[in-house]
Design a protein around this motif. Structure first.
Motif, short mmCIF file in Angstrom:
data_model
loop_
_atom_site.label_atom_id
_atom_site.label_comp_id
_atom_site.label_asym_id
_atom_site.label_seq_id
_atom_site.Cartn_x
_atom_site.Cartn_y
_atom_site.Cartn_z
N ALA A 19 7.26 -14.06 -4.64
CA ALA A 19 7.24 -15.29 -3.83
C ALA A 19 5.90 -15.42 -3.10
CB ALA A 19 8.40 -15.29 -2.84
N ARG A 68 6.61 -14.09 10.56
CA ARG A 68 7.76 -14.09 11.48
C ARG A 68 8.25 -12.67 11.65
NH1 ARG A 68 13.41 -17.50 11.22
NH2 ARG A 68 13.88 -16.11 9.45
N PRO A 218 10.24 -23.61 -3.01
CA PRO A 218 9.10 -24.43 -3.44
C PRO A 218 9.49 -25.85 -3.83
CG PRO A 218 8.98 -22.26 -4.47
CD PRO A 218 10.28 -22.31 -3.73
N1 COA Z 1 8.71 -19.03 -1.46
C1 COA Z 1 7.96 -18.80 -2.57
N2 COA Z 1 8.45 -18.73 -3.81
C2 COA Z 1 9.79 -18.88 -3.92
C3 COA Z 1 10.62 -19.11 -2.82
C4 COA Z 1 10.04 -19.18 -1.54
N3 COA Z 1 10.77 -19.39 -0.45
N4 COA Z 1 11.90 -19.24 -3.25
C5 COA Z 1 11.85 -19.09 -4.60
N5 COA Z 1 10.58 -18.87 -5.00
C6 COA Z 1 10.10 -18.69 -6.36
C7 COA Z 1 10.83 -17.56 -7.05
O1 COA Z 1 10.17 -16.33 -6.82
C8 COA Z 1 10.75 -18.00 -8.50
O2 COA Z 1 9.47 -17.69 -9.01
P1 COA Z 1 9.24 -17.47 -10.58
O3 COA Z 1 9.56 -18.76 -11.24
O4 COA Z 1 7.81 -17.08 -10.66
O5 COA Z 1 10.19 -16.37 -10.95
C9 COA Z 1 10.84 -19.51 -8.41
O6 COA Z 1 10.41 -19.84 -7.10
C10 COA Z 1 12.22 -20.05 -8.62
O7 COA Z 1 13.12 -19.42 -7.74
P2 COA Z 1 14.69 -19.63 -7.86
O8 COA Z 1 15.24 -18.82 -8.99
O9 COA Z 1 14.98 -21.09 -7.88
O10 COA Z 1 15.19 -19.06 -6.48
P3 COA Z 1 16.21 -17.85 -6.27
O11 COA Z 1 17.58 -18.29 -6.62
O12 COA Z 1 15.67 -16.63 -6.92
O13 COA Z 1 16.11 -17.62 -4.68
C11 COA Z 1 16.45 -17.94 -2.37
C12 COA Z 1 16.77 -18.46 -3.77
C13 COA Z 1 17.12 -18.81 -1.36
C14 COA Z 1 16.93 -16.48 -2.23
C15 COA Z 1 14.91 -18.00 -2.20
O14 COA Z 1 14.50 -19.32 -2.45
C16 COA Z 1 14.41 -17.54 -0.85
O15 COA Z 1 14.31 -16.35 -0.61
N6 COA Z 1 14.07 -18.48 0.07
C17 COA Z 1 13.53 -18.17 1.34
C18 COA Z 1 14.55 -17.59 2.28
C19 COA Z 1 13.98 -17.34 3.63
O16 COA Z 1 12.83 -16.97 3.78
N7 COA Z 1 14.78 -17.53 4.69
C20 COA Z 1 14.35 -17.32 6.04
C21 COA Z 1 14.23 -18.56 6.82
S1 COA Z 1 15.66 -19.55 6.91
#
Ligand code: COA
Ligand code: MG
Length: 287
Positions: A19, A68, A218
């Motif tokens: 990420a 954070r 994203p």
């Molecule tokens: N930042 C950067 N990249 C991200 C991302 C984020 N917040 N969320 C997903 N991605 C990336 C993934 O690494 C993946 O990359 P790839 O295509 O190179 O493998 C792509 O985007 C698609 O991800 P996806 O499969 O749709 O997401 P997921 O189901 O694996 O993850 C979450 C879902 C919610 C776990 C994830 O989006 C996440 O961790 N979000 C942030 C949570 C957070 O920080 N919360 C704290 C504040 S409320």
């Protein structure tokens, strides 16, 4: 003076190296490397190391970098704060701030040009939000971030599409931020696939006066950047108001007619600000 744009602030778990790498090419204005809620206890140390390394490595271009940390009353908070301060990101975001004393303590630990950002997400913070904002005069505090999921947890209120249960907290926080000249970002929208719902949530954030929104995926960046940028129609209106007040016949007037509407000097000030925001976005995107 208009700050750099902070329309879209994307959180990512700093334990997720993929990420972080992806964030280097995403269109968000701010990258928030999270050590707190998104990171499991077993991954806290890895997350801290990866966040520090990501900042040292750079490659994020115009994006503002924020770490954070965990709360100072947790087993990780003190070490997070020390490591984050030494890494010198653009800002350190502190969760679960309860009052001005928390702001002072965190601010004193920071180094260089690093700013302090504070989450407004506890009941105590809601009732102390103006004194917390006022602490910006004697600290590095520049920005509030709403933590609606934590407020919901603490109050047991439900997050419905229009977020009625949170209107008071949202509006008081925006008002306190404005009194003291802070930037303020809205909370996250949890439903990753519901981009229409996200659009409504962004519109509501704009209505409340927020400068931008925190995001979790994203996919959410595009909609958020559009909604938190002045629209072409707004920019046209602003340029028309500025041009009208500049006409020789309108010199010295406090109220004039523009496009059939009563327009006062306060609207001129709003128009000038709107054009400055649009220009800042244009400059940032061209960089
Ligand atoms: N930042 C950067 N990249 C991200 C991302 C984020 N917040 N969320 C997903 N991605 C990336 C993934 O690494 C993946 O990359 P790839 O295509 O190179 O493998 C792509 O985007 C698609 O991800 P996806 O499969 O749709 O997401 P997921 O189901 O694996 O993850 C979450 C879902 C919610 C776990 C994830 O989006 C996440 O961790 N979000 C942030 C949570 C957070 O920080 N919360 C704290 C504040 S409320
Ligand atoms: Mg939280």
């Amino acid at each position: 003076m208009i700050d750099r744009p902070r329309r879209s602030a994307l959180y990512m778990p700093a334990s997720n190296a993929k990420a972080i790498e992806k964030a280097r090419s995403l269109a968000c204005d701010v990258v928030i490397l999270d050590l707190e809620d998104a990171v499991a206890p077993e991954a806290k140390e890895t997350a801290r190391e990866q966040a520090v390394q990501a900042i040292a490595d750079g490659g994020f271009g115009r994006r503002e970098l924020v770490i954070r940390i965990n709360g100072l009353d947790t087993p990780w908070g003190e070490a997070d704060l020390r490591a984050a301060a030494a890494a010198r990101p653009d800002a350190v975001l502190v969760p679960k701030v309860n009052g001005p004393a928390d702001v002072a303590a965190c601010s004193a630990a920071l180094e260089g040009d690093t700013a302090l950002w504070a989450m407004i997400e506890t009941g105590r913070a809601v009732f102390a939000v103006e004194p917390i904002a006022a602490a910006s005069a004697t600290s590095r505090l520049t920005t509030f971030v709403m933590g609606v999921n934590d407020l919901a947890k603490e109050t047991r209120a439900h997050i419905l599409p229009r977020r009625e249960a949170f209107h008071a907290a949202l509006s008081l926080s925006v008002t306190a931020a404005r009194i003291h000249g802070l930037t303020i970002l809205d909370g996250v929208f949890n439903d990753i696939e519901d981009l229409n719902g996200l659009e409504d949530a962004c519109r509501q954030g704009v209505e409340f006066g927020f400068d931008g929104k925190t995001l979790i995926h994203p996919k959410q960046i595009g909609v958020c950047n559009v909604l938190f940028s002045p629209s072409p129609a707004e920019v046209d209106w602003a340029r028309a108001v500025i041009a009208a007040f500049a006409l020789p016949e309108n010199q010295g007037k406090g109220a004039i007619r523009v496009d059939g509407k009563m327009t006062e000097l306060l609207h001129l000030a709003q128009a000038q600000r709107l054009v400055a925001v649009a220009d800042a976005i244009h400059a940032a995107e061209a960089a």
